[in-house]
Design an enzyme around this catalytic site. Sequence first.
Site, PDB file in Angstrom:
ATOM      1  N   CYS A  72       0.721  -1.184   0.197  1.00  0.00           N
ATOM      2  CA  CYS A  72       0.002  -0.086  -0.126  1.00  0.00           C
ATOM      3  C   CYS A  72       0.953   1.179   0.186  1.00  0.00           C
ATOM      4  O   CYS A  72       0.344   2.383  -0.346  1.00  0.00           O
ATOM      5  CB  CYS A  72      -0.995  -0.062   1.268  1.00  0.00           C
ATOM      6  SG  CYS A  72      -1.966  -1.399   1.255  1.00  0.00           S
ATOM      7  N   HIS A 113      -9.305   3.594  -1.744  1.00  0.00           N
ATOM      8  CA  HIS A 113      -7.765   3.164  -1.527  1.00  0.00           C
ATOM      9  C   HIS A 113      -7.586   2.329  -2.482  1.00  0.00           C
ATOM     10  O   HIS A 113      -7.512   0.997  -2.675  1.00  0.00           O
ATOM     11  CB  HIS A 113      -7.695   2.421  -0.194  1.00  0.00           C
ATOM     12  CG  HIS A 113      -6.384   2.006   0.241  1.00  0.00           C
ATOM     13  ND1 HIS A 113      -5.163   2.311  -0.391  1.00  0.00           N
ATOM     14  CD2 HIS A 113      -6.082   1.031   1.332  1.00  0.00           C
ATOM     15  CE1 HIS A 113      -4.039   1.900   0.410  1.00  0.00           C
ATOM     16  NE2 HIS A 113      -4.730   1.065   1.245  1.00  0.00           N
TER      17      HIS A 113
END
Length: 379
Positions: A88, A334
């Site tokens: 991420c 996200h």
Amino acid sequence: MTAQSSPVIVAAARTPIGSTGHSLARLQVEKLAAPVLRELSDRVAPLGIPDDVVLGNCMGPGGNVARLSALAAGLGEAVPGLSVDRQCASGLAAIDVAAQAVRAGSELVLAGGVESASTAPWRFWPPASPEAEPVRYQRARFAPSAEDDLEMGLANDLFAAEAQVSRERQDAYAARSHALAVEARDAGTYDDEIVALGAVTRDDRPRSGLTTQRLGRLPAAFRPGGTVTAGNSCGISDGAAAVAVVGAAAQERLGVPGLRILGTATSGVAPSRPGRGLVPATRLALKRAELDLDQIDVIEFNEAFAGQVLACCDELDLDPARVCRQGGALALGHPWGASGAVLAVRLFSQLVTQGAGRYGLAAIAAGGGMGVAMVVEAC
């Protein structure tokens, strides 16, 4: 490091962020990244072609996504590409790589991240025996041992519990993120940073009227009695974001304001509690920038889970009201490999375009127990 030798972000842009399976679902990674790269290249056209393109990506088609995207953007065969996978945190890690390249002599590097969860190919493990069926590959392991290799939702639910972050605080924080994002979207606050993709001009996910009371009715998503729900977690998303990183001389040639990169850091934590990764990274980046949190005007943390963000704020002795004041990933979504770069774009918009202060901090946690942070100064 002297100001003269520090890399500078002189342009920043992103696509709208699409919820998986929705507005951007038919666009593969290079068709998300290429318009952003073209836009940035146009904005810094007096500098010529980039020395390199560096893009973060987690779950895409494999191969060199950065090179593919650079070619799709029409930057020319002479422009190479480097793909980065720090889960991420890949997008922010890519910008750090670009900053290092500029320190080493590159004049212009385009860097950021891209993710299309909607078009990520299905993969399968080979069958265990000739008679067995192949098993669909869901994700890479985050750690060698099963006890450390937890699903992100469960890991961050346990993290929030250990930090004594209540369900009520999590729901209130998530409702705040959506309210701030809706306000910013409707006021046109995001417009200057977004590169339209056809008819798609705004983020899919922010929802109006999402109250703490409505969120409080949702069940625990990852364990019985847990506090993390679908409502106080981020959404899986598609999108791209990138910045143009140059040296001080190139910024002077362009004659534009920017963000000087004062300090970056990458840290590791227990892989079973990956959401905590941004805490040591933030502390180290601030130390390298010779600043403390009280001096930071704009703070962008990736809001993977409300409980995770609040637990990190508590450990840093940071008022959560200072974080993501125009909405964050809980509302926007996200897009894994791009999310760290989205934070950098948001800093640029607030500190440079909107003149919201002098210093900024971006930080993001990553699977496997890692964190990346960056401190910048408007210049």
